[in-house]
Scaffold this active site. Structure first.
Site, PDB file in Angstrom:
ATOM      1  N   ASP A 170       0.823  -1.219   0.000  1.00  0.00           N
ATOM      2  CA  ASP A 170       0.000   0.000   0.000  1.00  0.00           C
ATOM      3  C   ASP A 170       0.854   1.264   0.000  1.00  0.00           C
ATOM      4  OD1 ASP A 170      -2.175  -1.772   0.225  1.00  0.00           O
ATOM      5  OD2 ASP A 170      -2.165  -1.636   2.400  1.00  0.00           O
ATOM      6  N   ASP A 191      -0.442  -4.273  -3.901  1.00  0.00           N
ATOM      7  CA  ASP A 191      -1.430  -3.202  -4.072  1.00  0.00           C
ATOM      8  C   ASP A 191      -0.781  -1.843  -3.836  1.00  0.00           C
ATOM      9  OD1 ASP A 191      -3.239  -5.352  -4.309  1.00  0.00           O
ATOM     10  OD2 ASP A 191      -3.678  -5.305  -2.173  1.00  0.00           O
TER      11      ASP A 191
END
Length: 349
Positions: A170, A191
């Site tokens: 992230d 991600d």
């Protein structure tokens, strides 16, 4: 004693400062901005210097940001001198029109090592509108075992030029608002570009640390009525192993790659439905005129799209983020108190 105050500011400040600061000033389309009091002067910014050695106005970046008045209505240019700043930084929502700028991303580093909830772990959190960052490294050094955001952008109309954004999971929480990233280097494994902003990434380098099961993007669009999504134009993708182009954090996730070099780090299938087959009919995952060994679409998942010129056209312009109305030029003059000094005062253009 001796020289008047204005001369001290000029000789002790302008000559020393402007030689370095011109490195980070680019030429962008001039725009005007309106505030509650009328048209804002886009050419002149209040200058605040951050220097860890004590030769600036503040030693810490957060202290400089805290000095900006609430409901700020003028351009503020916070010049961060080279150094490693070990601090967790936030730009509050009531402090718009701030620029945070280093001289080179390689030597101007903001670093922290937090984890926990994704919205709380960021090294730099931007809640204000009309924010600009230039030539900075923003990193989260927590490691590989949890959420560790380097940069969270939750304000509208934010732009990043020549920044390095580094973490593992992230990395960039591109949360909400309209954003522009130009010539940035973004690194992570899981991600590592995520959120529900409407963002254009132009000439950025995306580097995956994934060994095989990570995703570059996790866009969070939740309904077809949301005008959000990530567009990557003229970018480059590399990696140490292999990675997916993206997977849908939201059911209507929207991501487009165009004119992008894809190395063999991109897995042949390209995209993943995150274990929910129903999302295959609602996501918008597209590619157009990409090239390189990872751009071969013969083994892509069938629910991703090869976009025509007409289909990709809306993703190839700053109009998708309304950028023509808010992307602002670099200031050409700086002021400290009542003294205004042109950016080219030392003879450089």
């Amino acid at each position: 004693m001796g020289r008047p105050a204005a001369m001290k500011i000029y000789n002790g400040f302008a000559v020393l400062l402007l030689v370095d600061i011109l490195v980070v000033l680019g030429s962008f389309m001039a725009v005007s901005s309106t505030t509650a009091t009328g048209v804002m002067d886009m050419s002149t910014a209040l200058l605040i210097r951050v220097d860890p050695s004590g030769n600036g106005d503040f030693k810490k970046i957060q202290d400089a940001i805290d000095s900006v008045p609430s409901n700020n209505s003028e351009l503020v240019f916070i010049w961060v001198k080279p150094g490693t700043y070990r601090e967790k930084v936030a730009v509050p929502a009531d402090k718009p029109f701030v620029t945070l700028s280093g001289t080179k991303a390689s030597n101007t580093i903001i670093t922290w090592g937090d984890t926990g909830e994704i919205i709380d772990s960021a090294t730099l959190s931007v809640f204000a509108s009309d924010f600009v960052a230039r030539s900075l490294t923003i990193q989260n050094t927590f490691g590989t075992s949890g959420k560790a955001v380097a940069l969270r952008v939750a304000g509208d109309r934010a732009a990043f030029y020549g920044c390095r954004i580094l973490s593992y999971q992230d990395t960039l929480l591109d949360d909400t608002g309209r954003h522009y990233y130009s010539s940035c280097y973004i690194e992570g494994a899981t991600d590592f570009i995520c959120g529900n902003a409407a963002s254009l990434f132009e000439r950025c380098h995306l580097h995956s640390l994934s060994s095989g099961d990570g995703a570059i993007t996790a866009q969070h669009r939740n309904s077809p009525s949301e005008e959000t999504g990530f567009s990557f134009m003229g970018c480059k993708i590399t990696g140490v192993g292999t990675a997916l182009l993206g997977r849908p954090w939201g059911a209507y996730s929207r991501v487009v790659f165009s004119l992008t070099y894809m190395s063999s780090a991109v897995v042949p299938q390209g995209w993943d439905d995150w274990g929910d087959r129903s999302k295959q009919s609602t996501v918008y995952f597209g590619e157009s005129q990409c090239y390189g060994p990872g751009a071969n679409r013969t083994k892509r998942v069938e629910w991703s799209m090869s976009l025509s010129n007409d289909e990709v056209a809306p993703f190839l312009t700053k109009d998708m983020i309304g950028g023509q109305s808010w992307l602002r030029p670099s200031p050409t003059h700086f002021k400290r108190g009542s003294t205004i000094i042109p950016a080219n005062a030392n003879g450089n253009n």
